[in-house]
Design an enzyme around this catalytic site. Structure first.
Site, short mmCIF file in Angstrom:
data_model
loop_
_atom_site.label_atom_id
_atom_site.label_comp_id
_atom_site.label_asym_id
_atom_site.label_seq_id
_atom_site.Cartn_x
_atom_site.Cartn_y
_atom_site.Cartn_z
N HIS A 102 -0.14 7.46 -4.43
CA HIS A 102 1.24 6.95 -4.57
C HIS A 102 1.38 6.04 -5.79
CE1 HIS A 102 2.63 8.52 -0.68
NE2 HIS A 102 1.44 8.20 -0.22
N ASN A 175 6.62 9.14 4.56
CA ASN A 175 6.76 10.18 3.55
C ASN A 175 8.05 10.95 3.79
OD1 ASN A 175 4.29 9.66 2.23
ND2 ASN A 175 3.16 10.98 3.63
N TYR A 389 -5.02 0.21 4.06
CA TYR A 389 -3.94 -0.35 3.23
C TYR A 389 -4.18 -1.82 2.91
CZ TYR A 389 -0.91 3.74 3.24
OH TYR A 389 -0.38 4.98 3.01
#
Length: 719
Positions: A102, A175, A389
């Site tokens: 991303h 997404n 993350y």
């Protein structure tokens, strides 16, 4: 013949009601607060305005910094020149590691407004009052490409949303496709290694048309469902504004009294869904690599703020396996026939970032950013993302204090015992930074379900079992849902998927990998496998009907619904500086722009009223192409040859617009331009006649967006 075997199951799904039967207003605290919210207000205190100021060092002294300090006019630069050293040193450290996935993205600020008091389904404050507003920031992205890759590469697209709620930041890190390639997060490095450029030559960039990607896809059948979505128009959206978003995983919503339901998050675009076609996306990548980010920026700057509705699918906890698959499996989506969408509110993106790096690049989304009233499930991909993350942000920002960056700070304030570390921005007054402690009077105090409106895990959640390294058998079906998706597309959309797989697989050089691809496709559909095999010059496999079915579902097709609005769509008006055509083009532009369209007048050079030259223009920039009266002269004969543009450029723009399914039109005598490229006036999406007639036709055609009749389908050439 297809039949729809997915029927609504009444009584299975809880319904969200805009009323709370048990809420005690005194216990709701900040939930009841409302009022208008400025999307960027929280960042104003860190904005820097250089207007009227002198240049300074980073430590505040006024300086001149256009020349380094030297020993004489031609002498060496002195080491003592702190101004030179600071300027160069800061420049050398301006970049941080890009996101490993991303990396390429664009963002915007906005406002989320709750349609009601949804406290009967969640204790989340931002959903606890009708018309309550919460500032948001959204980052759209592609997955595989580097930060400098093209926007229109075929890919899954990120749709990450942060709610700056009054009880902390809440992120839906989703997404534009409701499923993912893998079921267990431990395989994520394998997935990304396979789709990234080859480590020996760094080729190809932002593309999966290579051996390693398809080796993985054909060896990891869980990837097939997402692959089919990515091979459709979902992989090449018209813009960020014209795509939906999904939370992918199943989460939980929890009420104040601990009642919970499983939930799927959805963002539904109010602009309507639209997509490019593959050749168009390829050309656009070269003509304007920034097409999507420019489109989003321009729409917001022009006052056409895009909006989405937040919807949920609610499922009773005991129905997690009631629909023929496991809701903990992130490679599956829940058809709307089983759980209808329930709309909770609307998000509008109305402010562009002031600084891309400080806001869009530094924002640090995490699935672990949740708030009271939301909880996790045991989805193994989600569980891994909760770690990954956070870890990747530690790497990007070189320390744990990235949450203190202005774009990451919650509006609710931060009070804990975390201290020091690189980039510490706070001056903490509490010197007894540990708990429990008598000396700090117990502050910051512990908050839980009943005290201080603290986060709480769903009551009654349990976990037990034999330790093992395996996935549940309820995750084993990798073929039913990709077939369901494919069945639910229009025939031309199915052809787009076939063509995309043909394109990608034709770039695979290893024969066994190509055979493996056909083997996996055949488990979804023998028809798909045969049609791909023809293009690869391989023998088609025999049917493997174990998972074959004729079910369809709604909501997955892009092209079978008209757009609800054509505002901000782009129309190219082809004209010429000769013979009065520009006056006709100006009149066309004036009328079309009254309906919110963005119109570009194109001619040989930048005369008055010309927005773009033919040498700079391309059909990829427009959603419709119109030839102004008098412009037919640049489509044939000597008029088509000019030193001011490549030979045949006007014809190329009109031809490409037609080939890519766009509305094309000609006013008055300009219908000769249509004839010159072999286009019949009576075809769908082709308009010729007087100005008013053409304008009406083009605007109706833009609602259709793509005229699928123009695209060949396998078998059309058979007698």
């Amino acid at each position: 013949m297809r039949v729809n075997a997915l029927l609504p199951l009444s009584g299975l799904i809880g319904t969200a009601l805009a009323a709370c039967p048990f809420a005690d207003p005194s216990a709701l605290g900040r939930r009841a607060e409302g009022g208008e919210v400025d999307a960027r207000q929280r960042l104003k205190e860190v904005e820097v305005d250089d207007n009227g100021q002198f240049m300074t060092t980073d430590f505040g002294g006024n300086i001149e910094e256009q020349f380094s300090l030297k020993a004489g006019g031609r002498g060496s630069t002195l080491l003592e020149d702190f101004i030179f050293r600071q300027k160069l040193q800061h420049f050398d450290h301006e970049r941080i590691p890009e996101r490993v996935v991303h990396a390429r993205g664009a963002g915007a600020h906005g406002i989320f407004t709750s349609y009601g008091d949804w406290s009967n389904i969640t204790a989340a404050s931002f959903l606890g009052a009708k018309d309550k507003q919460t500032p948001v920031f959204v980052r759209f992205s592609t997955v595989a490409g580097s930060r400098g890759s093209a926007d229109t590469a075929r890919d899954v697209h990120g749709f990450a949303t942060r709610f700056y709620t009054d009880e902390g930041n809440f992120d839906i890190v989703g997404n534009n496709i409701p499923v993912f390639f893998i079921q267990d997060a431990i395989r994520f490095p394998d997935l990304i290694h396979s789709v990234k450029p080859s480590p020996d030559n760094e080729v190809p960039q932002a593309a999966t048309a290579h051996d390693s990607a398809w080796d993985f896809f054909s060896s990891q059948p869980s990837a097939l469902h997402t692959l089919f979505w990515a091979m459709s128009g979902n992989g090449i959206p018209r813009s960020y504004r014209h795509m939906d978003g999904f939370g992918i995983h199943t989460f939980r919503l929890v009420t104040e009294d601990g009642k919970s339901k499983l939930v799927k998050w959805h963002w539904k675009t109010k602009q309507g869904k639209a997509a490019l076609v593959w050749e168009e996306a390829q050309v656009l990548a070269g003509k304007n690599a920034d097409f999507h980010r420019q489109d989003l920026w321009d729409a917001i700057e022009s006052g056409n703020a895009p909006s989405w509705e937040l919807a949920v699918q609610l499922i009773d906890e005991d129905k997690a396996q009631a629909y023929g698959f496991d809701l903990l499996d992130p490679t599956k989506f829940l058809p709307e026939e089983f759980a209808p969408l329930q709309v909770l509110g609307e998000m509008t993106l109305n402010r562009n970032p002031m600084n891309y790096f400080a806001e869009t690049e530094q924002i640090s989304f995490q699935p672990g950013h949740i708030v009271r009233g939301v909880d996790f499930t045991e989805d193994p991909l989600l569980q891994g993302r909760l770690y990954s993350y956070l870890d990747t942000q530690l790497n990007r920002h070189r320390g744990p204090n990235f949450e203190q960056l202005p774009i990451n700070r919650p509006v609710s304030g931060v009070h804990n015992n975390h201290r020091d570390g690189q980039g510490q921005a706070w001056i903490h007054k509490n010197i007894h930074h540990y708990s429990p402690s008598y000396l700090n009077k117990g502050y910051p105090a512990q908050a839980n379900q009943t005290v201080g409106r603290g986060f709480f895990t769903t009551p009654g959640r349990t976990a037990s079992g034999v330790l093992n390294r395996e996935l549940s058998a309820t995750f084993d079906d990798h073929y039913t849902q990709p077939r369901l998706f494919f069945n639910s597309l229009t025939p031309v959309e199915q052809q787009f998927v076939i063509n995309a797989i043909r394109f990608e697989a034709s770039h695979v050089t290893n024969e066994q990998v190509k055979k493996n691809v056909l083997e996996q496709l055949n488990k979804i559909s023998n028809d798909v496998a045969k049609r791909v095999a023809v293009a690869l010059g391989l023998e088609a496999p025999q049917p493997d009907p174990t998972y074959y079915h004729n079910n369809v579902t709604r909501g997955v097709s892009i092209f079978n619904e008209s757009l609800p609005t054509i505002a901000t769509l782009r129309v190219g008006v082809l004209s010429t500086t000769k013979g009065g055509s520009l006056d006709k083009a100006k009149a066309l532009k004036e009328q079309l722009e009254k309906d919110g369209l963005k119109v570009t007048v194109i001619a040989e050079y930048l005369a008055s009223g010309v927005d773009q030259t033919y040498s700079a223009a391309d059909a990829t920039a427009f959603d419709a192409v119109v030839v102004a009266e008098g412009a037919e002269r640049v489509f044939s004969g000597k008029g088509a040859m000019s030193p001011l543009f490549p030979a045949g450029r006007p014809s190329q723009i009109l031809t490409d617009g037609y080939r890519w399914g766009k509305p094309v039109a000609a006013v008055g005598s300009a219908k000769k331009a249509l004839q010159s490229i072999g286009v019949e006036e009576k075809e769908a999406g082709v308009y010729a006649g007087a100005q008013d007639e053409v304008i009406k036709g083009v605007e109706e055609g833009l609602k259709v967006f793509k005229f699928l009749e123009r695209f060949a389908v396998d078998g059309d050439d058979e007698e």
